[in-house]
Design an enzyme around this catalytic site. Structure first.
Site, PDB file in Angstrom:
ATOM      1  N   LYS A  44     -13.447  98.076  92.612  1.00 40.31           N
ATOM      2  CA  LYS A  44     -13.855  99.229  93.413  1.00 40.31           C
ATOM      3  C   LYS A  44     -14.629  98.731  94.621  1.00 40.31           C
ATOM      4  O   LYS A  44     -15.330  97.717  94.546  1.00 40.31           O
ATOM      5  CB  LYS A  44     -14.729 100.184  92.589  1.00 40.31           C
ATOM      6  CG  LYS A  44     -15.086 101.482  93.312  1.00 40.31           C
ATOM      7  CD  LYS A  44     -16.023 102.353  92.469  1.00 40.31           C
ATOM      8  CE  LYS A  44     -16.307 103.677  93.164  1.00 40.31           C
ATOM      9  NZ  LYS A  44     -17.343 104.485  92.452  1.00 40.31           N
ATOM     10  N   HIS A  97     -26.180 106.936  85.399  1.00 39.35           N
ATOM     11  CA  HIS A  97     -25.100 106.870  84.420  1.00 39.35           C
ATOM     12  C   HIS A  97     -25.026 105.468  83.830  1.00 39.35           C
ATOM     13  O   HIS A  97     -25.604 104.522  84.364  1.00 39.35           O
ATOM     14  CB  HIS A  97     -23.748 107.203  85.075  1.00 39.35           C
ATOM     15  CG  HIS A  97     -23.297 106.181  86.073  1.00 39.35           C
ATOM     16  ND1 HIS A  97     -23.881 106.035  87.319  1.00 39.35           N
ATOM     17  CD2 HIS A  97     -22.328 105.225  86.010  1.00 39.35           C
ATOM     18  CE1 HIS A  97     -23.294 105.053  87.978  1.00 39.35           C
ATOM     19  NE2 HIS A  97     -22.355 104.536  87.206  1.00 39.35           N
ATOM     20  N   ASP A 142     -21.865 102.765  82.591  1.00 41.88           N
ATOM     21  CA  ASP A 142     -20.429 102.597  82.800  1.00 41.88           C
ATOM     22  C   ASP A 142     -19.693 102.646  81.464  1.00 41.88           C
ATOM     23  O   ASP A 142     -20.216 102.237  80.425  1.00 41.88           O
ATOM     24  CB  ASP A 142     -20.148 101.279  83.519  1.00 41.88           C
ATOM     25  CG  ASP A 142     -20.647 101.289  84.963  1.00 41.88           C
ATOM     26  OD1 ASP A 142     -20.802 102.390  85.527  1.00 41.88           O
ATOM     27  OD2 ASP A 142     -20.887 100.200  85.516  1.00 41.88           O
ATOM     28  N   HIS A 199     -28.043 103.170  85.367  1.00 43.94           N
ATOM     29  CA  HIS A 199     -28.282 102.787  86.756  1.00 43.94           C
ATOM     30  C   HIS A 199     -27.885 103.915  87.697  1.00 43.94           C
ATOM     31  O   HIS A 199     -27.229 104.880  87.295  1.00 43.94           O
ATOM     32  CB  HIS A 199     -27.519 101.502  87.108  1.00 43.94           C
ATOM     33  CG  HIS A 199     -26.040 101.580  86.874  1.00 43.94           C
ATOM     34  ND1 HIS A 199     -25.471 101.530  85.616  1.00 43.94           N
ATOM     35  CD2 HIS A 199     -24.997 101.710  87.737  1.00 43.94           C
ATOM     36  CE1 HIS A 199     -24.159 101.614  85.711  1.00 43.94           C
ATOM     37  NE2 HIS A 199     -23.840 101.741  86.991  1.00 43.94           N
TER      38      HIS A 199
END
Length: 334
Positions: free
Chosen positions: A201, A220, A222, A276
């Site tokens: 990404k 959130h 991952d 994070h």
């Protein structure tokens, strides 16, 4: 081609911050509840040192995140990846829109903008970021048609960087496996071995007129196994520990590693997924290049059989990775 919406980059130029980007008060980065005290920093681990494995294990247990230096990824490969990424986001909007992601396809790949309707788990607020996703491994799932033809060298830079990410992932999996008392190849095997999926990404966080009330990405963890993130020199990543947010300082040449959900599950909770979020800057564009290391979608992941015992029962359900993704994205119980 997918429907094209206004980019955050265009909003940045206009100087406007629409209300759908303004976070609720408790979630605003300028709010007192979320101020980083600066008392601690995520560990920085020198991978050339004999104690790098033990330090990595400790960081995965206590922080769920760390930075690595002397990791063996050539500076030239890093510089080329960043160069072609910056060049893509500097293209005219109509050219970037040629690669727009199509949500109706069910695939994540392509160019996207933060003005698109937010996912349910982002508290209904949009993110101050434009981005580009594409798979880089294994070759069987890579769709080069979605990779930009411009700038020249984009494919070569990403393929070269991917090879280094595969090697670095194997090394970190070995350290984390032995830290759990498992054979060093156990984690790699549990996550698919040679079929391990790498999703590249590029995040572009344009300057924001009101950075105290906006987030590039909300808090959130991952979904994958771990994330290896390459930042530019504009700080903004924060990690959560002991009830407060901590800045991840920029270290030239360092890579940020975020332990993600599947490693927490496999370890039966001994390692923790790192919470994070991404801040934005009033004057500068922040960019990052995370690589999400995922199990194959059909692979079943659960606590390792040697880590779930009568004395320490399994804390997580075993399920196919694609089912885990679906539940997390749609806020369903796991």
């Amino acid at each position: 081609m997918a429907e094209v919406q206004q980019s955050v980059q265009a909003l940045s130029v206009s100087g406007a911050v629409p209300p759908e980007f303004v976070r609720l008060e408790h979630d605003q980065p300028g709010g007192a509840t979320f101020q980083d005290t600066g008392l601690e920093e995520a560990p920085v681990i020198d991978m050339s040192k004999p104690d790098c494995g033990s330090r990595m294990v400790e960081a995965a247990m206590e922080w769920g995140s760390f930075q690595v230096v002397n990791h063996g990824v050539p500076a030239a490969a890093v510089a080329e990846l960043q160069s072609v990424g910056r060049a893509f986001f500097a293209l005219p909007q109509e050219e970037k829109d040629r690669y727009a992601a199509d949500p109706a396809s069910g695939r994540i790949e392509g160019y996207g903008v933060g003005t698109r309707a937010p996912r349910r788990n982002l508290a209904g607020k949009k993110m101050w970021a434009d981005y580009f996703y594409h798979y880089v491994a294994p070759l069987a799932i890579v769709n080069h048609d979605i990779w930009p033809n411009n700038p020249a060298g984009y494919r070569e830079a990403n393929e070269e960087y991917c090879r280094h990410m595969q090697r670095l992932t194997r090394e970190m999996f070995e350290h984390l496996s032995t830290g759990l008392g498992l054979e060093k190849g156990a984690m790699s095997e549990a996550f698919g071995g040679d079929e391990l999926v790498l999703l590249q990404k590029i995040n572009s966080y344009p300057p924001c007129p009101q950075p105290d009330v906006v987030l590039g990405v909300g808090s959130h963890t991952d979904m994958c196994t771990l994330t290896i993130l390459l930042p530019n020199d504009v700080s903004g990543l924060q990690v959560f520990k002991d009830g407060r947010w901590h800045d991840v300082k920029y270290i030239p040449g360092a890579l940020v590693v975020l332990i993600a959900d599947q490693i927490e599950i496999l370890s039966n909770g001994r390692y923790k997924a790192g919470m994070h979020r991404a801040m934005v800057n009033k004057e500068k564009t922040r960019m990052s290049w995370p690589v999400f290391v995922e199990p194959p979608r059909e692979l079943v992941v659960g606590p390792h059989q040697l880590l779930a015992t009568d004395d320490n029962p399994a804390k997580y359900k075993a399920k196919k990775y694609k089912d885990y993704q679906y539940c997390k994205i749609n806020l369903l119980p796991q």
